[in-house]
Design a protein around this motif. Structure first.
Motif, PDB file in Angstrom:
ATOM      1  N   LEU A  38       0.831  -1.209   0.000  1.00  0.00           N
ATOM      2  CA  LEU A  38       0.000   0.000   0.000  1.00  0.00           C
ATOM      3  C   LEU A  38       0.863   1.256   0.000  1.00  0.00           C
ATOM      4  O   LEU A  38       0.564   2.235  -0.702  1.00  0.00           O
ATOM      5  CB  LEU A  38      -0.917  -0.002   1.227  1.00  0.00           C
ATOM      6  N   LEU A  39       1.926   1.241   0.798  1.00  0.00           N
ATOM      7  CA  LEU A  39       2.823   2.398   0.862  1.00  0.00           C
ATOM      8  C   LEU A  39       3.419   2.695  -0.512  1.00  0.00           C
ATOM      9  O   LEU A  39       3.459   3.854  -0.952  1.00  0.00           O
ATOM     10  CB  LEU A  39       3.920   2.138   1.896  1.00  0.00           C
ATOM     11  N   ASN A  40       3.878   1.656  -1.194  1.00  0.00           N
ATOM     12  CA  ASN A  40       4.437   1.845  -2.524  1.00  0.00           C
ATOM     13  C   ASN A  40       3.384   2.348  -3.512  1.00  0.00           C
ATOM     14  O   ASN A  40       3.677   3.160  -4.392  1.00  0.00           O
ATOM     15  CB  ASN A  40       5.034   0.529  -3.034  1.00  0.00           C
ATOM     16  N   ALA A  41       2.133   1.859  -3.371  1.00  0.00           N
ATOM     17  CA  ALA A  41       1.061   2.299  -4.274  1.00  0.00           C
ATOM     18  C   ALA A  41       0.773   3.784  -4.098  1.00  0.00           C
ATOM     19  O   ALA A  41       0.579   4.524  -5.076  1.00  0.00           O
ATOM     20  CB  ALA A  41      -0.192   1.473  -4.024  1.00  0.00           C
ATOM     21  N   VAL A  42       0.747   4.260  -2.835  1.00  0.00           N
ATOM     22  CA  VAL A  42       0.510   5.683  -2.572  1.00  0.00           C
ATOM     23  C   VAL A  42       1.653   6.522  -3.121  1.00  0.00           C
ATOM     24  O   VAL A  42       1.441   7.551  -3.790  1.00  0.00           O
ATOM     25  CB  VAL A  42       0.332   5.915  -1.058  1.00  0.00           C
ATOM     26  N   PHE A  43       2.888   6.089  -2.849  1.00  0.00           N
ATOM     27  CA  PHE A  43       4.060   6.821  -3.334  1.00  0.00           C
ATOM     28  C   PHE A  43       4.031   6.919  -4.859  1.00  0.00           C
ATOM     29  O   PHE A  43       4.208   7.984  -5.441  1.00  0.00           O
ATOM     30  CB  PHE A  43       5.333   6.112  -2.859  1.00  0.00           C
ATOM     31  N   ARG A  44       3.784   5.780  -5.515  1.00  0.00           N
ATOM     32  CA  ARG A  44       3.788   5.757  -6.978  1.00  0.00           C
ATOM     33  C   ARG A  44       2.636   6.577  -7.550  1.00  0.00           C
ATOM     34  O   ARG A  44       2.771   7.195  -8.615  1.00  0.00           O
ATOM     35  CB  ARG A  44       3.715   4.317  -7.481  1.00  0.00           C
ATOM     36  N   GLY A  45       1.472   6.617  -6.871  1.00  0.00           N
ATOM     37  CA  GLY A  45       0.343   7.402  -7.363  1.00  0.00           C
ATOM     38  C   GLY A  45       0.677   8.877  -7.450  1.00  0.00           C
ATOM     39  O   GLY A  45       0.475   9.529  -8.490  1.00  0.00           O
ATOM     40  N   PHE A  46       1.196   9.447  -6.368  1.00  0.00           N
ATOM     41  CA  PHE A  46       1.574  10.865  -6.390  1.00  0.00           C
ATOM     42  C   PHE A  46       2.720  11.100  -7.379  1.00  0.00           C
ATOM     43  O   PHE A  46       2.767  12.119  -8.076  1.00  0.00           O
ATOM     44  CB  PHE A  46       1.981  11.328  -4.992  1.00  0.00           C
ATOM     45  N   HIS A  47       3.653  10.136  -7.446  1.00  0.00           N
ATOM     46  CA  HIS A  47       4.786  10.249  -8.346  1.00  0.00           C
ATOM     47  C   HIS A  47       4.333  10.274  -9.803  1.00  0.00           C
ATOM     48  O   HIS A  47       4.834  11.068 -10.610  1.00  0.00           O
ATOM     49  CB  HIS A  47       5.724   9.059  -8.110  1.00  0.00           C
ATOM     50  N   THR A  48       3.377   9.445 -10.148  1.00  0.00           N
ATOM     51  CA  THR A  48       2.905   9.373 -11.531  1.00  0.00           C
ATOM     52  C   THR A  48       2.170  10.648 -11.935  1.00  0.00           C
ATOM     53  O   THR A  48       2.370  11.171 -13.035  1.00  0.00           O
ATOM     54  CB  THR A  48       1.983   8.151 -11.709  1.00  0.00           C
ATOM     55  N   ILE A  49       1.307  11.160 -11.049  1.00  0.00           N
ATOM     56  CA  ILE A  49       0.613  12.423 -11.359  1.00  0.00           C
ATOM     57  C   ILE A  49       1.628  13.542 -11.518  1.00  0.00           C
ATOM     58  O   ILE A  49       1.531  14.386 -12.413  1.00  0.00           O
ATOM     59  CB  ILE A  49      -0.420  12.763 -10.268  1.00  0.00           C
ATOM     60  N   LYS A  50       2.627  13.560 -10.637  1.00  0.00           N
ATOM     61  CA  LYS A  50       3.655  14.596 -10.711  1.00  0.00           C
ATOM     62  C   LYS A  50       4.400  14.532 -12.041  1.00  0.00           C
ATOM     63  O   LYS A  50       4.660  15.560 -12.675  1.00  0.00           O
ATOM     64  CB  LYS A  50       4.641  14.433  -9.552  1.00  0.00           C
ATOM     65  N   GLY A  51       4.730  13.320 -12.488  1.00  0.00           N
ATOM     66  CA  GLY A  51       5.454  13.182 -13.743  1.00  0.00           C
ATOM     67  C   GLY A  51       4.661  13.705 -14.922  1.00  0.00           C
ATOM     68  O   GLY A  51       5.185  14.443 -15.756  1.00  0.00           O
ATOM     69  N   GLY A  52       3.378  13.342 -15.012  1.00  0.00           N
ATOM     70  CA  GLY A  52       2.547  13.848 -16.104  1.00  0.00           C
ATOM     71  C   GLY A  52       2.363  15.347 -16.034  1.00  0.00           C
ATOM     72  O   GLY A  52       2.370  16.044 -17.053  1.00  0.00           O
ATOM     73  N   ALA A  53       2.182  15.876 -14.807  1.00  0.00           N
ATOM     74  CA  ALA A  53       2.011  17.319 -14.633  1.00  0.00           C
ATOM     75  C   ALA A  53       3.276  18.067 -15.044  1.00  0.00           C
ATOM     76  O   ALA A  53       3.221  19.150 -15.636  1.00  0.00           O
ATOM     77  CB  ALA A  53       1.653  17.637 -13.185  1.00  0.00           C
ATOM     78  N   GLY A  54       4.427  17.482 -14.741  1.00  0.00           N
ATOM     79  CA  GLY A  54       5.676  18.110 -15.137  1.00  0.00           C
ATOM     80  C   GLY A  54       5.836  18.141 -16.644  1.00  0.00           C
ATOM     81  O   GLY A  54       6.310  19.122 -17.210  1.00  0.00           O
ATOM     82  N   PHE A  55       5.444  17.067 -17.312  1.00  0.00           N
ATOM     83  CA  PHE A  55       5.516  17.029 -18.772  1.00  0.00           C
ATOM     84  C   PHE A  55       4.677  18.136 -19.389  1.00  0.00           C
ATOM     85  O   PHE A  55       5.035  18.710 -20.422  1.00  0.00           O
ATOM     86  CB  PHE A  55       5.056  15.658 -19.268  1.00  0.00           C
ATOM     87  N   LEU A  56       3.547  18.452 -18.762  1.00  0.00           N
ATOM     88  CA  LEU A  56       2.656  19.507 -19.252  1.00  0.00           C
ATOM     89  C   LEU A  56       2.995  20.871 -18.657  1.00  0.00           C
ATOM     90  O   LEU A  56       2.263  21.844 -18.866  1.00  0.00           O
ATOM     91  CB  LEU A  56       1.198  19.157 -18.930  1.00  0.00           C
ATOM     92  N   ASP A  57       4.082  20.930 -17.863  1.00  0.00           N
ATOM     93  CA  ASP A  57       4.549  22.189 -17.267  1.00  0.00           C
ATOM     94  C   ASP A  57       3.508  22.797 -16.330  1.00  0.00           C
ATOM     95  O   ASP A  57       3.269  24.003 -16.328  1.00  0.00           O
ATOM     96  CB  ASP A  57       4.910  23.191 -18.371  1.00  0.00           C
ATOM     97  N   LEU A  58       2.880  21.957 -15.530  1.00  0.00           N
ATOM     98  CA  LEU A  58       1.869  22.409 -14.563  1.00  0.00           C
ATOM     99  C   LEU A  58       2.524  22.497 -13.185  1.00  0.00           C
ATOM    100  O   LEU A  58       2.398  21.608 -12.349  1.00  0.00           O
ATOM    101  CB  LEU A  58       0.687  21.432 -14.545  1.00  0.00           C
ATOM    102  N   ALA A  59       3.252  23.585 -12.965  1.00  0.00           N
ATOM    103  CA  ALA A  59       4.083  23.709 -11.765  1.00  0.00           C
ATOM    104  C   ALA A  59       3.302  23.583 -10.457  1.00  0.00           C
ATOM    105  O   ALA A  59       3.763  22.912  -9.528  1.00  0.00           O
ATOM    106  CB  ALA A  59       4.854  25.030 -11.805  1.00  0.00           C
ATOM    107  N   PRO A  60       2.119  24.207 -10.301  1.00  0.00           N
ATOM    108  CA  PRO A  60       1.404  24.063  -9.015  1.00  0.00           C
ATOM    109  C   PRO A  60       1.047  22.611  -8.698  1.00  0.00           C
ATOM    110  O   PRO A  60       1.112  22.184  -7.547  1.00  0.00           O
ATOM    111  CB  PRO A  60       0.140  24.918  -9.221  1.00  0.00           C
ATOM    112  N   LEU A  61       0.672  21.843  -9.727  1.00  0.00           N
ATOM    113  CA  LEU A  61       0.318  20.445  -9.518  1.00  0.00           C
ATOM    114  C   LEU A  61       1.564  19.615  -9.204  1.00  0.00           C
ATOM    115  O   LEU A  61       1.533  18.719  -8.339  1.00  0.00           O
ATOM    116  CB  LEU A  61      -0.395  19.904 -10.760  1.00  0.00           C
TER     117      LEU A  61
END
Length: 581
Positions: A38-61
């Motif tokens: 579960l810990l890894n799933a939570v970590f990876r969830g935020f990590h994945t959203i962050k990666g996509g947001a970074g690709f789209l240059d969405l700094a606040p996200l």
């Protein structure tokens, strides 16, 4: 960075699904803090959203996801133990992540999460926290594009680390080596089959909902033509025609089922947001609640999944606020400190039943009677005649609330009437079961799909009408000896109960028929209605069509359809008929 709008749209869809799962996973991890998966799933969830947001240059996200990811990274590394402060902060920031995704979907500028929340996560992580790195050039992606082999999950995650907010100094793995090329003289056919084979993967295709809706409409036209053919074949005694119509009938039924399945979604897509909701409401009310989910894989029409979200949110909040007692009260009466709320879905024939059940205080019919009299909903004589189930139904009356004080959760007299109204708009109904001291259950029943409506066809004054079958309770021969009058209104005595009676001919402005006809007992409003019709033609699955423009302003109709004999039948609004009675 410029990007195609479709990329952002795809990101929003996937990120919202991840965020909904994160709400459920955070609640589960809070209850099982030693669960590494579960810990890894939570970590990876935020990590994945962050990666996509970074690709789209969405700094606040990126920033909001990064600080939570870093905090859980400390837990993964054994630097700190997860505690209530971590989960409170993560849930609060997840709310802002979901809000930013909604802003992105609406084409609005993202408003950042409150600075104090991000700083709270940084302080919790201490020296382990690092600021989110600005978006890097996408040149690293080109390196991966040069390779022919598949990219593993670990390689892709490492690439995201380098591009968007990863730890300083992180490097992506080298691009996969190009696959060896066969000699020029070799023909492709000479390669062994094993060398040409790729791992089998399930192919998926994302398609716009409007295109599916167009296919459903075309299938609906085919169903109407099929019904017409089935009616016409009885006029011709031809064996070949009979076989052809039967084949078309079978193929159409199969096609209809296949198309409907493409619109089906598991109700779990709505359910996964409720663990977080239940946790937040319980914390706000200083209560302890265990939410149990069952039947999340039950499927129903996509439009129904979306439309059920708001009514179910209110029912779950209501169960925690009104149903579950405070922990000290539960201990005093011999119950566990934590209340239990069950959210369960199951298929019942061509309907879906969704149950919200709590093990709280239950509803007291006497309290409901007194409150109805106090609010002027009923007079004392009328209230005294109500049975327990009729008392429970009082909570659906607009403005009715048993709360003496107003809170952020409830007590404003707005809610349960809206729940019932929305469920009825879906051709569904809500039933209440309650036992004082043991708890209350709300059971919502809706059809599997709104495109095809199981209906009871009736006839009156040579015109055909359709009644939603989910509202029909009983059909009997009309007997004038059962007719009663109460304050000038016709009533019918059936099974020892007096029910309002409405003659469909009278409602249509036609002359009353002297014949007996049939009585159709339907659920209307909070009670029942006896509808007097000339004939009952039987059950038929009808395709719901919008009303013709001249009928838009007429009350009492919710749509139209074509029957098997090619005639138009209006679909009646039984709630409007009840009000007319």
């Amino acid at each position: 960075m410029a990007y195609d709008d479709s990329v952002a749209a795809d990101f929003v869809i996937e990120a919202r699904e991840i965020a909904d799962r994160l709400g459920e996973q955070l609640v589960a991890l809070e209850q099982l803090p030693d669960d590494a998966e579960l810990l890894n799933a939570v970590f990876r969830g935020f990590h994945t959203i962050k990666g996509g947001a970074g690709f789209l240059d969405l700094a606040p996200l990126v920033e909001a996801c990064h600080v939570v990811e870093e905090a859980f990274g400390c837990v993964r590394g054994g630097k700190r133990q997860a505690d209530a402060d971590l989960f409170d902060g993560a849930q609060a920031l997840l709310d802002h992540v979901q809000r930013m995704l909604a802003e992105l979907a609406a084409g609005q500028t993202l408003s950042p999460a409150p600075a104090h929340l991000c700083e709270r996560m940084r302080l919790w992580a201490g020296d382990e926290a690092t600021p989110a790195a600005p978006a890097a050039p996408v040149a690293a992606l080109a390196a991966f594009a040069q390779g022919d082999g598949p990219v593993s999950d670990d390689e892709f995650e490492a690439l995201l680390d380098q591009l968007h907010g990863g730890l300083p100094g992180a490097q992506p793995p080298p691009p996969p080596a190009p696959a060896p090329q066969p000699p020029r003289a070799a023909r492709p056919e000479a390669s062994p089959p094993a060398a040409r084979a790729e791992p089998a993967a399930e192919a998926t295709l994302r398609i716009e909902a409007r295109r599916l809706d167009a296919i459903v409409n075309l299938v609906g036209e085919l169903v109407l033509s099929r019904n017409r053919l089935k009616t016409l074949r009885s006029r011709f005694r031809d064996e070949e025609l009979e076989r052809a119509v039967t084949a078309i009938d079978v193929a159409t039924t199969r096609l209809q089922g296949a198309v409907m399945r493409t619109r089906m979604q598991p109700v779990g897509r709505v359910f996964q947001r409720f663990p977080k909701l239940a946790r937040d409401v319980a914390r706000m009310l200083d209560k302890e609640v265990e939410l149990v989910l069952e039947g999340a894989d039950t499927e129903l029409d996509r439009t129904l999944v979306e439309s059920l979200a708001d009514p179910l949110v209110h029912l779950v909040r209501n169960a925690i606020d009104h149903g579950i007692e405070a922990p000290a009260v539960r201990e005093r009466i011999g119950k566990p400190r934590a209340g239990r709320v069950l959210l369960a879905a199951r298929q019942e024939g061509d309907h879906i039943a969704i149950e919200v059940r709590d093990d709280g205080a239950g509803m007291d019919p006497e309290v409901l009677r007194a409150k109805a009299v106090e609010k002027g909903v009923l007079d004392a004589e009328q209230a005294a005649r109500l049975g327990p189930e009729e008392c429970y139904a009082l909570i659906f009356h607009p403005g009715f609330s048993t709360r003496s004080n107003v809170s952020e959760i409830s007590g404003r007299g707005v809610g349960m009437d809206v729940v019932q109204s929305k469920i009825r708009d879906l051709n569904g109904r809500v039933q209440i079961q309650s036992r004082l001291g043991l708890g209350t259950a709300f059971v919502v029943r809706v059809p599997l799909t709104l495109a095809i409506l199981p209906a009871l066809l009736v006839q009156c004054a040579d015109r055909a009408f359709a009644l939603p079958l989910a509202r029909v309770q009983e059909v009997v021969r009309y007997d004038r000896s059962r007719l009663r009058w109460f304050d000038g209104h016709p009533m019918v005595d059936l099974h020892g109960q007096t029910t309002p009676l409405l003659g469909l001919r009278r409602w249509l402005g036609e002359r009353e028929d002297d014949g007996d006809g049939h009585l159709v007992l339907v659920q209307s409003g909070d009670g029942c209605l006896g509808l007097h019709v000339d004939h009952v033609r039987g059950r038929e699955e009808v395709v719901v069509k919008p009303l013709p423009r001249p009928l838009h302003a007429l009350p009492g109709y919710v749509g139209a359809t074509l029957t098997g004999d090619g005639r138009m039948a209006l679909i009646l609004d039984v709630d409007a008929l009840g009000r007319a009675a």
